[in-house]
Write an enzyme that holds these catalytic residues in place. Structure first.
Site, PDB file in Angstrom:
ATOM      1  CB  SER A 267      -0.910   0.028   1.229  1.00 50.95           C
ATOM      2  OG  SER A 267      -0.172   0.372   2.391  1.00 50.95           O
ATOM      3  CG  ASP A 268       1.483   5.833  -1.358  1.00 50.87           C
ATOM      4  OD1 ASP A 268       2.363   6.018  -0.490  1.00 50.87           O
ATOM      5  OD2 ASP A 268       1.407   6.515  -2.389  1.00 50.87           O
ATOM      6  CE1 TYR A 269       4.243   6.849   6.565  1.00 52.17           C
ATOM      7  CE2 TYR A 269       2.082   7.812   6.932  1.00 52.17           C
ATOM      8  CZ  TYR A 269       3.340   7.474   7.390  1.00 52.17           C
ATOM      9  OH  TYR A 269       3.693   7.788   8.687  1.00 52.17           O
ATOM     10  CB  THR A 270      -1.864   5.362   6.254  1.00 53.60           C
ATOM     11  OG1 THR A 270      -2.000   6.658   5.647  1.00 53.60           O
ATOM     12  CG2 THR A 270      -0.714   5.386   7.251  1.00 53.60           C
TER      13      THR A 270
END
Length: 726
Positions: A267-270
C-alpha cells in the site's frame, strides 16, 4: 536462517501471527530516519520495534538509513526470531541517494532511457552501500495535468516515453542480478491512474474510461513488470468509485490474472486505512478485510493488517489461503533477492577512506543535468554566451540559492556537494568577477530596493541570466497548484529586467510545465532547467557558455495559459477541431487563447539546425502480419555539432473509437557534425496500431494511417499508408 529456502515449507512452519507479520512495513524508528516525508511517522518506538522483529511481527522497515544499524536489525531478525526470516529494508530513493540527479521529469526530457538506467544504477550503488534493499521508485504514472504536484516525479504526458523510462529505471535500480549487494529492488507506483486525479488535485478521485485506463495509464506498469519489477505500490486515489488499494479488478484481475505478476503489492502510506475516509470501509477491520481480499499483500504503516487480520480469519472474513498467498509472494521476493542465503547483503559497513565512486557519480550527475535542460527559445542566437569579454548579470532568487537545487523527494542528498548557479558560472568564466550577481527579489516575496538593483545591474550588463521559477516545495506530494505561474514577486522582477532592453536568458526552474507570462515569453532565450540536482551550476554553465549544446526535448507541453489544463498533445480531434488560423468561432477553442501549446511536447532547440528530408515508406503499405520501415534523412545544416531527437508519430485516420491526433511510437537521438546527414529508420508492425475497442479489447483495424518523422508533436509533414486486412 541461511541457505536456499523452500518458501512453501517455511510457510507450513509459520504461525498465523508470523505470516501476518510479513504483511506489514513500518517506519524505521531505530535508524536515522527521513523526517518530514510523511505524517505521523512513529507509532512504534525503538524498543517496541525490536520486540516486534524478535516476535516475527514485522517483515520490513522503511526510510531509515545506515548499514551498521541495519545489520543489527537484521541480526535480531535472523538470530533472535523463531524462524530467522530476514527483514526487507526500504526507502524513498527517487532520483539519487547522496548524489542527486535531475528530477525524473527533467531526466526524461533527455529522451535517453539509457541515461536514466545509468543514474538509477548509481543511486542503487549508493543506497545499498548505506543499508537499503528496496526503493519506492520509479514513479511510472502518466501526467497530463500540470497542476498536479507529482508531475515532477513522472516521465511526463506520453505513454510510450513513460514505458521506455520505466523499463530503464527498473533495469538500473535492480541491475542484472537481484542477489547482488548493489541491487536495489524497484517499486512501481502508483497503481493505478494516480496521474489522472481530477483537476490535478492530489489524492482526488479518478473518473476514467476503462479504455483510457488501459491505453494510457497501465502500459508503463506492464512494461516495467516485463523488465523485472517485483513490487508495485497501490495509489491513494479511487478509480471510478473503487479505491485502488481495495480494487480487486486491478490488484488481482489485471496484475496477476492478465499480466502474470509474481511479486507483491504494498500500500501507499496508510492508503489501506484511508478506505475509511473514502467512505468505502466502515472501520479499520473492514478496511483490512477489503484490502487483503482485493490482492494487497503488504500494509505500509497503518498497522491495520497486524491489528485485525487475525480476528478476521477467526470470523471467516479472510481466508488463511489469502494470508498464505500474500506471505508467499513477499517471502518469494526476499528469496529471489538472496536475503535468506545472505541476510547481511547491503549491510556491510563501508571501508575507511574516501568513497570510491563519488567522482564518477558527480560526473554522471553533471552529464545528466546538462542533458536534461531544454532550450525553448534562442532568438538571434543569443546563446551561447562568451566566457570572456562580456559583462554578464546573474539576476533572480535562484542565483545563489542552494535550498532548491535538488527538487522534491530529495531526502538523503548530500547538500554539501551541491553546486549553485553562481558557483558554477564563476568557475567557467575566464574572469569570475565579470559576473555581477543580484537577487532582485525573494522566491515569493519582494525585497526592498531589489528591483532597482536588478535593473541597474541589467543596464550595466551585455547579457542577463534571469534565474526564476518555482521553489522545490511547489512540487511533489500534496503540492497541487491552481495557477501554474511564477509568484508575483518574480513576475514583477522579470518585467522590469526585460524592459531594460538588455538581452535576457531565462533560466527557468520548475517541477512541471509552466504558463509563461507575456514578459517571460518575450525574453530572448529560455532554458527549462527543471531541478537538476547536485551539479546544477556546472551543468548550466556547460550549456550557457557552449561547451555543450542543449539536446533535451519537452516531455510535457508548455501551455499558453494555466486554464488550458489538462493539456496534452495526443488529444482527440473533436467534431469541430481547433485550427491554428486564429480564434475562429464555433471551434474547439478557448475564448482568450489558442488551443495549442506555447511549446509542444517534443520541442527543443540546439546550437545548430537540422533539416528533415521527406518521409519514405518500405513497403508502401503494412501487411497484417508484416512490418513497415519508415525512414527520413536528417542533416545538420548548421555550423556546430549537435544532437537531434528524431520522433515518429502515427495517427489512425478512421477507427471505431475516436483516436488521438498524433501518438508517439518511436524516437531516436542522433549526433551529427556540421554538414553531416544520416538516414534514420524506424520499424512498425500491427501491434503499434492497436487500441482498446468499445468493449475494451485490444484491437487493430485495417485502414489508413498518417505517419510523421518530426522534431516535435506539431512539426513535420505526414505521409499515409494502409494497414491491410489479414
Amino acid at each position: 536462517m541461511t541457505g536456499r529456502v523452500d518458501v512453501d515449507a517455511l510457510l507450513r512452519r509459520m504461525t498465523l501471527e508470523e505470516k501476518i507479520g510479513q504483511l506489514s512495513v513500518l517506519a524505521d524508528s531505530i535508524r536515522p530516519f527521513a523526517f518530514d516525508v510523511n505524517p505521523d511517522s512513529f507509532q512504534w518506538g525503538p524498543e517496541r520495534t525490536r520486540e516486534m522483529i524478535r516476535a516475527g511481527q514485522v517483515g520490513a522497515l522503511f526510510n531509515g538509513v545506515g548499514a551498521a544499524e541495519g545489520r543489527e536489525l537484521q541480526r535480531i531478525a535472523v538470530e533472535e526470531s523463531r524462524l530467522g526470516i530476514p527483514l526487507l529494508l526500504g526507502a524513498d530513493v527517487i532520483h539519487g541517494m547522496r548524489t542527486v540527479f535531475p528530477i525524473p521529469l527533467g531526466e526524461s526530457a533527455s529522451f535517453e532511457p539509457e541515461l536514466a538506467e545509468r543514474t538509477a544504477r548509481a543511486a542503487a550503488i549508493e543506497a545499498t552501500r548505506e543499508g537499503l534493499h528496496w526503493t519506492f521508485a520509479p514513479v511510472v504514472d502518466v501526467a497530463r495535468d500540470q497542476r498536479w504536484g507529482r508531475v515532477a516525479e513522472t516521465s511526463g504526458e506520453d505513454t510510450y516515453l513513460s514505458c521506455e523510462f520505466a523499463r530503464a529505471r527498473v533495469r538500473g535500480f535492480q541491475g542484472p542480478d537481484l542477489t547482488a549487494d548493489d541491487s536495489l529492488l524497484a517499486t512501481l507506483k502508483h497503481f493505478a491512474a494516480y496521474g489522472a486525479v481530477g483537476a490535478g488535485l492530489d489524492y482526488n478521485a479518478v473518473d476514467l474510461a476503462p479504455q483510457t485506463l488501459h491505453e494510457v495509464h497501465l502500459p508503463p506498469f506492464k512494461a516495467a513488470i516485463e523488465a523485472g519489477a517485483l513490487t508495485v505500490m497501490s495509489s491513494f486515489n479511487d478509480i471510478n468509485g473503487v479505491p485502488a488499494t481495495a480494487n480487486r479488478e486491478l490488484l488481482t484481475g489485471v496484475l496477476r490474472d492478465q499480466w502474470g505478476f509474481e511479486g507483491f503489492v504494498v500500500s501507499d502510506y496508510t492508503s489501506d486505512f484511508e478506505l475509511i475516509a473514502h467512505g468505502y470501509a466502515a472501520d479499520e477491520r473492514q478496511a483490512a478485510e477489503l484490502s487483503l481480499n482485493a490482492g494487497l499483500d503488504m500494509s505500509m504503516q497503518s498497522g491495520i493488517f497486524m491489528d485485525h487480520l487475525g480476528a478476521l480469519v477467526e470470523q471467516g472474513r479472510v481466508g488463511v489461503a489469502a494470508i498464505d498467498a500474500a506471505a508467499r509472494r513477499i517471502l518469494d521476493v526476499k528469496a529471489r533477492m538472496g536475503l535468506f542465503e545472505n541476510p547481511y547483503r547491503s549491510l556491510n559497513p563501508a571501508p575507511p577512506g574516501p568513497t570510491p565512486y563519488l567522482a564518477a557519480h558527480d560526473a554522471l550527475a553533471r552529464e545528466a543535468a546538462r542533458r536534461s535542460v531544454v532550450m525553448l527559445k534562442n532568438q538571434g542566437e543569443l546563446l551561447p554566451l562568451r566566457k570572456s569579454g562580456q559583462r554578464i548579470a546573474l539576476i533572480g532568487p535562484f542565483a545563489r540559492d542552494r535550498e532548491n537545487l535538488a527538487g522534491c523527494w530529495n531526502i538523503f542528498g548530500d547538500a554539501s556537494r551541491e553546486i549553485d548557479l553562481e558557483t558554477g558560472l564563476r568557475a567557467a568564466l575566464a574572469d569570475p568577477q565579470s559576473l555581477q550577481v543580484v537577487e532582485g527579489c525573494g522566491i515569493e516575496e519582494s525585497l526592498e530596493g531589489g528591483i532597482e538593483a536588478a535593473v541597474a545591474a541589467a543596464r550595466q550588463a551585455e547579457a542577463v541570466l534571469l534565474a526564476l521559477g518555482e521553489p522545490s516545495v511547489y512540487s511533489g506530494e500534496a503540492q497541487s497548484r491552481t495557477q501554474i505561474v511564477l509568484p508575483p514577486a518574480q513576475q514583477a522582477l522579470a518585467e522590469a529586467v526585460i524592459a531594460t532592453g538588455t538581452p535576457v536568458v531565462v533560466l527557468l526552474r520548475s517541477g512541471r510545465a509552466l504558463a509563461l507570462s507575456p514578459a517571460l515569453q518575450s525574453a530572448d532565450a529560455i532554458l527549462a532547467t527543471w531541478f537538476l540536482g547536485t551539479q546544477t551550476g556546472h551543468a548550466v554553465a556547460d550549456l550557457v557558455f557552449g561547451d555543450h549544446s542543449p539536446s533535451a526535448r519537452l516531455p510535457v507541453s508548455f501551455p499558453r495559459d494555466a486554464g488550458q489544463q489538462p493539456y496534452y498533445y495526443n488529444h482527440p480531434s473533436t467534431g469541430r477541431p481547433y485550427t491554428p488560423e486564429g480564434l475562429q468561432a464555433f471551434r474547439t477553442r478557448w475564448r482568450e487563447v489558442d488551443h495549442s501549446a506555447l511549446y509542444p511536447f517534443g520541442h527543443g532547440l540546439t546550437y545548430t539546425r537540422f533539416d528533415y528530408g521527406p518521409v519514405e515508406l518500405d513497403p508502401a503499405g503494412l501487411a497484417w502480419d508484416g512490418q513497415l520501415t519508415v525512414r527520413a534523412r536528417i542533416a545538420n545544416v548548421g555550423t556546430r555539432s549537435g544532437e537531434e531527437v528524431v520522433q515518429l508519430y502515427v495517427r489512425d485516420r478512421i477507427a471505431s473509437r475516436v483516436r488521438p491526433i498524433r501518438e508517439l511510437k518511436r524516437f531516436q537521438k542522433i549526433a551529427l557534425a556540421p554538414g553531416e546527414g544520416r538516414v534514420v529508420e524506424f520499424t512498425l508492425d500491427r501491434s503499434d496500431l492497436e487500441f482498446r475497442s468499445v468493449d475494451n479489447r485490444p484491437i487493430a483495424e485495417p485502414g489508413r494511417f498518417d505517419v510523421w518523422i518530426a522534431p516535435s508533436a506539431t512539426a513535420g509533414i505526414a505521409v499515409s499508408f494502409e494497414l491491410h486486412p489479414a
